[in-house]
Scaffold this motif. Sequence first.
Motif, mmCIF file in Angstrom:
data_model
loop_
_atom_site.group_PDB
_atom_site.id
_atom_site.type_symbol
_atom_site.label_atom_id
_atom_site.label_comp_id
_atom_site.label_asym_id
_atom_site.label_seq_id
_atom_site.Cartn_x
_atom_site.Cartn_y
_atom_site.Cartn_z
ATOM 1 N N GLU A 1 -10.585 -22.855 9.921
ATOM 2 C CA GLU A 1 -11.046 -24.182 9.776
ATOM 3 C C GLU A 1 -10.689 -24.737 8.302
ATOM 4 N N ILE B 1 -6.853 -25.626 8.404
ATOM 5 C CA ILE B 1 -6.648 -26.896 9.313
ATOM 6 C C ILE B 1 -7.123 -28.120 8.502
ATOM 7 N N TYR C 1 -3.439 -33.902 16.653
ATOM 8 C CA TYR C 1 -3.872 -32.281 16.610
ATOM 9 C C TYR C 1 -5.368 -32.273 17.144
ATOM 10 N N ALA C 2 -6.144 -33.189 16.377
ATOM 11 C CA ALA C 2 -7.621 -32.937 16.787
ATOM 12 C C ALA C 2 -8.203 -33.292 18.151
ATOM 13 N N SER D 1 -6.042 -32.536 20.627
ATOM 14 C CA SER D 1 -5.222 -31.545 21.536
ATOM 15 C C SER D 1 -6.121 -30.125 21.418
ATOM 16 N N GLU D 2 -6.935 -29.953 20.419
ATOM 17 C CA GLU D 2 -7.879 -29.067 20.295
ATOM 18 C C GLU D 2 -8.885 -28.726 21.555
#
Length: 87
Positions: A65, A68, A83-84, A86-87
Amino acid sequence: FRVGRIVYLAFSRDETLLGFAFPKEWRDALVENEPEKFMLPRESDLRYNWAVVRLAAIDEVELRELVIDAWAMVVPKSVAAAYAESE
């Protein structure tokens, strides 16, 4: 570790500490709340958005964490948002 010319992670020479991108305005609270884990950077780095974690005091989930979040501070906001999502 860098994105372009901006460093967002750096290991100490002995690999016991990890410097990471972190907002200056939250840094003191981070260190005060968990001084066994986190510390301020050396004096010459206080002007940067930077904090330091003791690697022995952090688990893999928290480290992931942290990495990232540090990366998200230095990439374009659109990249971090994609990216956030896609998590």
